[in-house]
Design a protein around this motif. Structure first.
Motif, short mmCIF file in Angstrom:
data_model
loop_
_atom_site.label_atom_id
_atom_site.label_comp_id
_atom_site.label_asym_id
_atom_site.label_seq_id
_atom_site.Cartn_x
_atom_site.Cartn_y
_atom_site.Cartn_z
N TYR A 239 0.86 -1.18 0.00
CA TYR A 239 0.00 0.00 0.00
C TYR A 239 0.89 1.23 0.00
O TYR A 239 2.06 1.16 0.39
N PRO B 73 -4.48 5.24 2.98
CA PRO B 73 -3.64 4.31 2.21
C PRO B 73 -4.35 3.81 0.95
O PRO B 73 -5.56 3.59 0.95
N TYR C 158 4.04 0.96 2.24
CA TYR C 158 3.96 -0.04 3.28
C TYR C 158 3.92 -1.45 2.68
O TYR C 158 3.12 -1.72 1.78
N ARG D 12 0.18 -10.98 5.48
CA ARG D 12 -0.93 -11.46 6.29
C ARG D 12 -1.57 -12.68 5.64
O ARG D 12 -1.50 -12.88 4.43
N GLY E 185 -7.69 -12.96 4.59
CA GLY E 185 -8.87 -12.83 5.45
C GLY E 185 -8.57 -12.23 6.80
O GLY E 185 -9.48 -11.83 7.51
N ASN E 186 -7.30 -12.18 7.18
CA ASN E 186 -6.95 -11.59 8.48
C ASN E 186 -6.76 -10.08 8.36
O ASN E 186 -6.76 -9.51 7.29
N GLN E 187 -6.54 -9.46 9.52
CA GLN E 187 -6.40 -8.02 9.55
C GLN E 187 -5.05 -7.58 9.00
O GLN E 187 -4.09 -8.35 8.98
N PHE E 188 -5.01 -6.33 8.57
CA PHE E 188 -3.75 -5.71 8.16
C PHE E 188 -3.10 -5.03 9.37
O PHE E 188 -3.73 -4.24 10.06
N TYR E 189 -1.84 -5.32 9.59
CA TYR E 189 -1.05 -4.61 10.59
C TYR E 189 0.08 -3.90 9.85
O TYR E 189 0.88 -4.55 9.17
N PHE E 190 0.12 -2.60 10.00
CA PHE E 190 1.08 -1.79 9.26
C PHE E 190 2.40 -1.67 10.02
O PHE E 190 2.42 -1.48 11.22
N GLY E 191 3.50 -1.75 9.27
CA GLY E 191 4.82 -1.45 9.82
C GLY E 191 5.11 0.02 9.64
O GLY E 191 4.21 0.85 9.45
#
Lengths: 111, 109
Positions: B36, B44, B87, B91, B94-100
């Motif tokens: 993204y 984003p 970014y 993942r 189907g799971n959540q996005f966690y951004f670095g």
């Protein structure tokens, strides 16, 4: 794709008050998400909001501070309660329709 | 979710290819690589994603190494409008996005 709008786009609030942010998606989606982006930082997931069930909060976020509603498949609200200056951030709504899309964000300044 | 490592910043000359690296050495077999970007003051924007094979769309190309421990996003002809924070996210579908923390790309005229 999905087009996401948020209201308000920005606000300035006094400490101790609450603000409700609205998120509207142009099509029905199962999963919606709320993120916070503090100044100069990356995005942090607050919670996942699925229609017909309670929101699931990430570690460090609680329902009393960030209550979420998800009344239907195109709409969600996030309330930032009892605000303090530390809550000054951009709050972003996101929805999954195939891939994941993001709204433009709500810029909140707490004085 | 697997953790990603990206350089904090990069510069690229306008018109040249921008190659943005991402390390995800602990990626699992069922985790996808997503990219993204966030242009200043906007939400984003999805660019591209892949699992094993290299992918290309109208915006970019994604090169994933054979061991899947790293990937590179390629913007073939960078323009000033490509200046943004990029970014890399891994993942399970189907799971959540966690951004670095992302890479801040500056395209220089």
């Amino acid at each position: 794709s999905a087009v996401i709008s948020q209201k308000p786009s920005r606000d300035i609030c006094q400490r101790g008050t609450s603000l409700t942010i609205q998120c509207q998606v142009d099509s029905q989606v199962t999963m919606m998400f709320w993120y916070r982006q503090q100044p100069g930082q990356s995005l942090t997931l607050i919670a996942t909001a699925n229609q017909g069930s309670e929101a699931t909060y990430e570690s460090g976020f609680v329902i009393d501070k960030f209550p979420i509603s998800r009344p239907n498949l195109t709409f969600s609200t996030l309330t930032v309660s009892n605000m303090s200056p530390e809550d000054s951030s951009i709050y972003l709504c996101s929805a999954r329709r195939g891939t994941q899309y993001f709204g433009p964000g709500t810029r909140l300044l707490v004085l | 979710d697997a953790k990603t490592t990206q350089p904090p910043s990069m510069d690229c000359a306008e018109g040249r290819a921008a190659n943005l690296p991402c390390n995800h050495s602990t990626i699992s077999g069922n985790e996808y690589v997503y990219w993204y970007r966030q242009i200043h003051s906007q939400g984003p924007q999805y660019i591209i994603h892949g699992l094993k094979n290299n992918e290309t769309n109208e915006m970019a190309s994604l090169i994933i190494t054979e061991d899947r421990k790293s990937s590179t996003l390629i913007l073939p002809h960078a323009t000033l409008r490509d200046t943004a924070v990029y970014y890399c996210i891994v993942r399970v579908h189907g799971n959540q996005f966690y951004f670095g923390t992302g890479t801040s790309l500056t395209v220089i005229p």
